[in-house]
Design a protein around this motif. Sequence first.
Motif, PDB file in Angstrom:
ATOM      1  N   GLU A   1      10.683  -4.112  -8.307  1.00  0.00           N
ATOM      2  CA  GLU A   1      10.551  -2.928  -9.166  1.00  0.00           C
ATOM      3  C   GLU A   1      11.045  -1.664  -8.473  1.00  0.00           C
ATOM      4  OE1 GLU A   1       6.445  -2.725 -10.282  1.00  0.00           O
ATOM      5  OE2 GLU A   1       6.521  -4.658 -11.315  1.00  0.00           O
ATOM      6  N   THR A   2      10.847  -1.585  -7.178  1.00  0.00           N
ATOM      7  CA  THR A   2      11.253  -0.386  -6.428  1.00  0.00           C
ATOM      8  C   THR A   2      12.623  -0.550  -5.782  1.00  0.00           C
ATOM      9  OG1 THR A   2      10.016  -1.152  -4.480  1.00  0.00           O
ATOM     10  CG2 THR A   2       8.877   0.330  -6.011  1.00  0.00           C
ATOM     11  N   LYS A   3      13.313  -1.644  -6.167  1.00  0.00           N
ATOM     12  CA  LYS A   3      14.683  -1.908  -5.695  1.00  0.00           C
ATOM     13  C   LYS A   3      14.800  -1.891  -4.171  1.00  0.00           C
ATOM     14  CE  LYS A   3      16.975  -0.219  -9.902  1.00  0.00           C
ATOM     15  NZ  LYS A   3      16.080  -0.813 -10.772  1.00  0.00           N
ATOM     16  N   THR A   4      13.878  -2.596  -3.553  1.00  0.00           N
ATOM     17  CA  THR A   4      13.922  -2.765  -2.100  1.00  0.00           C
ATOM     18  C   THR A   4      13.666  -4.237  -1.803  1.00  0.00           C
ATOM     19  OG1 THR A   4      13.123  -1.871   0.007  1.00  0.00           O
ATOM     20  CG2 THR A   4      11.463  -2.282  -1.670  1.00  0.00           C
ATOM     21  N   SER A   5      13.797  -4.605  -0.565  1.00  0.00           N
ATOM     22  CA  SER A   5      13.523  -5.995  -0.179  1.00  0.00           C
ATOM     23  C   SER A   5      12.050  -6.139   0.193  1.00  0.00           C
ATOM     24  CB  SER A   5      14.399  -6.394   1.008  1.00  0.00           C
ATOM     25  OG  SER A   5      13.991  -5.694   2.171  1.00  0.00           O
ATOM     26  N   LEU A   6      11.589  -7.364   0.163  1.00  0.00           N
ATOM     27  CA  LEU A   6      10.223  -7.642   0.590  1.00  0.00           C
ATOM     28  C   LEU A   6      10.048  -7.264   2.061  1.00  0.00           C
ATOM     29  CD1 LEU A   6       7.452  -8.717  -0.152  1.00  0.00           C
ATOM     30  CD2 LEU A   6       8.277 -11.025   0.303  1.00  0.00           C
ATOM     31  N   ASN A   7      11.072  -7.514   2.880  1.00  0.00           N
ATOM     32  CA  ASN A   7      11.007  -7.121   4.296  1.00  0.00           C
ATOM     33  C   ASN A   7      10.796  -5.618   4.439  1.00  0.00           C
ATOM     34  OD1 ASN A   7      11.238  -9.604   5.535  1.00  0.00           O
ATOM     35  ND2 ASN A   7      13.445  -9.497   5.727  1.00  0.00           N
ATOM     36  N   ASN A   8      11.544  -4.822   3.662  1.00  0.00           N
ATOM     37  CA  ASN A   8      11.392  -3.360   3.741  1.00  0.00           C
ATOM     38  C   ASN A   8      10.008  -2.922   3.280  1.00  0.00           C
ATOM     39  OD1 ASN A   8      13.921  -2.865   4.801  1.00  0.00           O
ATOM     40  ND2 ASN A   8      14.861  -2.457   2.819  1.00  0.00           N
ATOM     41  N   LEU A   9       9.508  -3.554   2.225  1.00  0.00           N
ATOM     42  CA  LEU A   9       8.178  -3.212   1.722  1.00  0.00           C
ATOM     43  C   LEU A   9       7.120  -3.477   2.798  1.00  0.00           C
ATOM     44  CD1 LEU A   9       6.769  -2.447  -1.120  1.00  0.00           C
ATOM     45  CD2 LEU A   9       6.049  -4.832  -1.031  1.00  0.00           C
ATOM     46  N   VAL A  10       7.203  -4.628   3.434  1.00  0.00           N
ATOM     47  CA  VAL A  10       6.244  -4.979   4.490  1.00  0.00           C
ATOM     48  C   VAL A  10       6.396  -4.029   5.687  1.00  0.00           C
ATOM     49  CG1 VAL A  10       5.594  -6.772   6.160  1.00  0.00           C
ATOM     50  CG2 VAL A  10       6.033  -7.381   3.774  1.00  0.00           C
ATOM     51  N   ALA A  11       7.631  -3.739   6.070  1.00  0.00           N
ATOM     52  CA  ALA A  11       7.865  -2.830   7.197  1.00  0.00           C
ATOM     53  C   ALA A  11       7.286  -1.446   6.913  1.00  0.00           C
ATOM     54  CB  ALA A  11       9.356  -2.737   7.502  1.00  0.00           C
ATOM     55  N   GLU A  12       7.467  -0.948   5.693  1.00  0.00           N
ATOM     56  CA  GLU A  12       6.906   0.366   5.322  1.00  0.00           C
ATOM     57  C   GLU A  12       5.377   0.343   5.383  1.00  0.00           C
ATOM     58  OE1 GLU A  12       8.459   1.327   1.462  1.00  0.00           O
ATOM     59  OE2 GLU A  12      10.528   1.409   2.201  1.00  0.00           O
ATOM     60  N   ALA A  13       4.768  -0.739   4.887  1.00  0.00           N
ATOM     61  CA  ALA A  13       3.316  -0.848   4.909  1.00  0.00           C
ATOM     62  C   ALA A  13       2.796  -0.869   6.356  1.00  0.00           C
ATOM     63  CB  ALA A  13       2.870  -2.101   4.163  1.00  0.00           C
ATOM     64  N   ILE A  14       3.466  -1.624   7.202  1.00  0.00           N
ATOM     65  CA  ILE A  14       3.050  -1.672   8.613  1.00  0.00           C
ATOM     66  C   ILE A  14       3.233  -0.311   9.273  1.00  0.00           C
ATOM     67  CG2 ILE A  14       3.594  -2.667  10.875  1.00  0.00           C
ATOM     68  CD1 ILE A  14       4.231  -5.308   9.391  1.00  0.00           C
ATOM     69  N   GLN A  15       4.352   0.351   8.989  1.00  0.00           N
ATOM     70  CA  GLN A  15       4.617   1.672   9.562  1.00  0.00           C
ATOM     71  C   GLN A  15       3.506   2.659   9.183  1.00  0.00           C
ATOM     72  OE1 GLN A  15       7.182   2.525  11.677  1.00  0.00           O
ATOM     73  NE2 GLN A  15       6.125   4.456  11.915  1.00  0.00           N
ATOM     74  N   LEU A  16       3.111   2.652   7.918  1.00  0.00           N
ATOM     75  CA  LEU A  16       2.023   3.544   7.478  1.00  0.00           C
ATOM     76  C   LEU A  16       0.735   3.255   8.216  1.00  0.00           C
ATOM     77  CD1 LEU A  16       2.664   3.659   3.619  1.00  0.00           C
ATOM     78  CD2 LEU A  16       2.922   5.544   5.245  1.00  0.00           C
ATOM     79  N   ARG A  17       0.411   1.994   8.399  1.00  0.00           N
ATOM     80  CA  ARG A  17      -0.821   1.609   9.086  1.00  0.00           C
ATOM     81  C   ARG A  17      -0.783   1.988  10.562  1.00  0.00           C
ATOM     82  NH1 ARG A  17      -5.037   1.349  11.145  1.00  0.00           N
ATOM     83  NH2 ARG A  17      -6.518  -0.356  11.069  1.00  0.00           N
ATOM     84  N   VAL A  18       0.362   1.770  11.186  1.00  0.00           N
ATOM     85  CA  VAL A  18       0.507   2.101  12.608  1.00  0.00           C
ATOM     86  C   VAL A  18       0.398   3.611  12.819  1.00  0.00           C
ATOM     87  CG1 VAL A  18       2.161   2.116  14.528  1.00  0.00           C
ATOM     88  CG2 VAL A  18       1.794   0.029  13.218  1.00  0.00           C
ATOM     89  N   GLU A  19       0.975   4.377  11.923  1.00  0.00           N
ATOM     90  CA  GLU A  19       0.902   5.847  12.046  1.00  0.00           C
ATOM     91  C   GLU A  19      -0.528   6.360  11.905  1.00  0.00           C
ATOM     92  OE1 GLU A  19       3.716   7.295   9.156  1.00  0.00           O
ATOM     93  OE2 GLU A  19       5.436   6.794  10.434  1.00  0.00           O
ATOM     94  N   LYS A  20      -1.363   5.646  11.159  1.00  0.00           N
ATOM     95  CA  LYS A  20      -2.766   6.045  10.970  1.00  0.00           C
ATOM     96  C   LYS A  20      -3.604   5.817  12.217  1.00  0.00           C
ATOM     97  CE  LYS A  20      -3.785   5.556   6.075  1.00  0.00           C
ATOM     98  NZ  LYS A  20      -4.581   4.779   5.112  1.00  0.00           N
ATOM     99  N   SER A  21      -3.206   4.864  13.065  1.00  0.00           N
ATOM    100  CA  SER A  21      -4.060   4.517  14.205  1.00  0.00           C
ATOM    101  C   SER A  21      -3.830   5.400  15.403  1.00  0.00           C
ATOM    102  CB  SER A  21      -3.852   3.070  14.605  1.00  0.00           C
ATOM    103  OG  SER A  21      -2.524   2.826  14.981  1.00  0.00           O
TER     104      SER A  21
END
Length: 111
Positions: free
Chosen positions: A91-111
Amino acid sequence: MKYLEYKGYTGSIEYSPEDNLLYGKVLGVRGLLSFEGETGKLLEEDFKDAIDTYLSDCKSQGKMPEKPFKGSFNVRISANLHQKAALLAMETKTSLNNLVAEAIQLRVEKS
């Protein structure tokens, strides 16, 4: 937790009160590369020596040194979450790899 860094390798820092000794191991490689020291300076020197010895041994044996944290790993999640993530990626015209990488990046930035 703080880490040691040298030539692309990362080392943990632990303390043994029983031995009054700092110690660690190189992270992200399959083999056990450990190091120790009575002070932070000695720990760092032994860490660098462990890396240099490992690289030298690989070279003399004609082996490629293992590259830590290659950027590729398997993730096991529920089929339902996998489906939702894959559909969101489409739906957001990205790859599953990019979606997962973005989610991990957000979590890492929070810690």
